[in-house]
Scaffold this motif. Structure first.
Motif, short mmCIF file in Angstrom:
data_model
loop_
_atom_site.label_atom_id
_atom_site.label_comp_id
_atom_site.label_asym_id
_atom_site.label_seq_id
_atom_site.Cartn_x
_atom_site.Cartn_y
_atom_site.Cartn_z
N SER A 196 7.42 8.50 5.70
CA SER A 196 6.74 9.78 5.56
C SER A 196 6.68 10.15 4.08
O SER A 196 7.66 9.99 3.35
N THR A 197 5.55 10.66 3.66
CA THR A 197 5.34 11.02 2.27
C THR A 197 4.95 12.49 2.21
O THR A 197 4.18 12.97 3.03
N ALA A 238 2.84 7.00 -2.84
CA ALA A 238 3.01 6.08 -1.71
C ALA A 238 2.67 4.67 -2.19
O ALA A 238 1.70 4.48 -2.93
N THR A 239 3.47 3.69 -1.75
CA THR A 239 3.26 2.31 -2.17
C THR A 239 3.17 1.40 -0.96
O THR A 239 4.00 1.48 -0.06
N ILE A 251 1.27 -9.30 -8.76
CA ILE A 251 2.24 -10.10 -9.51
C ILE A 251 2.51 -11.34 -8.66
O ILE A 251 3.09 -11.24 -7.58
N ASN A 252 1.99 -12.48 -9.13
CA ASN A 252 2.05 -13.74 -8.37
C ASN A 252 1.40 -13.54 -7.01
O ASN A 252 0.22 -13.20 -6.95
N ASP A 253 2.14 -13.70 -5.91
CA ASP A 253 1.52 -13.54 -4.58
C ASP A 253 1.82 -12.18 -3.94
O ASP A 253 1.57 -11.98 -2.77
N ILE A 254 2.34 -11.24 -4.73
CA ILE A 254 2.64 -9.90 -4.23
C ILE A 254 1.54 -8.94 -4.69
O ILE A 254 1.32 -8.74 -5.89
N HIS A 255 0.83 -8.35 -3.73
CA HIS A 255 -0.23 -7.38 -4.01
C HIS A 255 0.25 -6.00 -3.60
O HIS A 255 0.78 -5.84 -2.50
N THR A 256 0.04 -5.02 -4.47
CA THR A 256 0.52 -3.67 -4.22
C THR A 256 -0.61 -2.67 -4.43
O THR A 256 -1.38 -2.78 -5.39
N MET A 257 -0.70 -1.70 -3.54
CA MET A 257 -1.58 -0.56 -3.73
C MET A 257 -0.70 0.68 -3.82
O MET A 257 0.13 0.93 -2.94
N THR A 258 -0.89 1.46 -4.88
CA THR A 258 -0.14 2.68 -5.08
C THR A 258 -1.10 3.86 -4.97
O THR A 258 -2.18 3.85 -5.55
N VAL A 259 -0.70 4.85 -4.18
CA VAL A 259 -1.48 6.08 -4.03
C VAL A 259 -0.72 7.17 -4.78
O VAL A 259 0.40 7.52 -4.41
N ASN A 260 -1.31 7.67 -5.86
CA ASN A 260 -0.65 8.68 -6.69
C ASN A 260 -0.97 10.08 -6.22
O ASN A 260 -2.05 10.35 -5.70
N GLY A 302 -3.73 10.96 4.25
CA GLY A 302 -3.14 10.50 5.50
C GLY A 302 -4.08 9.56 6.24
O GLY A 302 -5.30 9.60 6.07
N GLY A 303 -3.52 8.67 7.04
CA GLY A 303 -4.32 7.76 7.83
C GLY A 303 -3.86 6.33 7.69
O GLY A 303 -2.84 6.05 7.06
N GLU A 304 -4.62 5.43 8.27
CA GLU A 304 -4.27 4.02 8.26
C GLU A 304 -4.96 3.29 7.11
O GLU A 304 -6.17 3.40 6.94
#
Length: 74
Positions: free
Chosen positions: A1-2, A8-9, A42-51, A58-60
């Motif tokens: 929960s945020t 949110a990451t 970073i290499n095979d790790i993909h990240t999306m950050t919501v600031n 909210g949502g999927e």
């Protein structure tokens, strides 16, 4: 929960040959990097950050992967 104003990451480890392209979507709309959303790899790790989250964030969120061998989503 945020809570409102938080960050949110979302992180996914991606493997495949050839290396898949990665796209993030919400309600079938592709998300682009901007002040609100930041995508990193970073290499095979993909990240999306919501600031600075708010109610409208909210949502999927779905991560779509695609290469010449096929596609999938998580």
């Amino acid at each position: 929960s945020t809570c409102e104003g938080d960050t949110a990451t979302f992180t996914v480890q991606v493997k495949g040959q050839p290396t898949p392209s990665v796209h993030w979507k919400k309600r079938d709309v592709t998300i682009s990097t901007n002040q609100k959303f930041k995508m990193t790899r970073i290499n095979d790790i993909h990240t999306m950050t919501v600031n600075n989250t708010d109610y409208s964030d909210g949502g999927e969120y779905v991560c779509y992967l695609h290469n010449t061998e096929g596609s999938t989503s998580h």
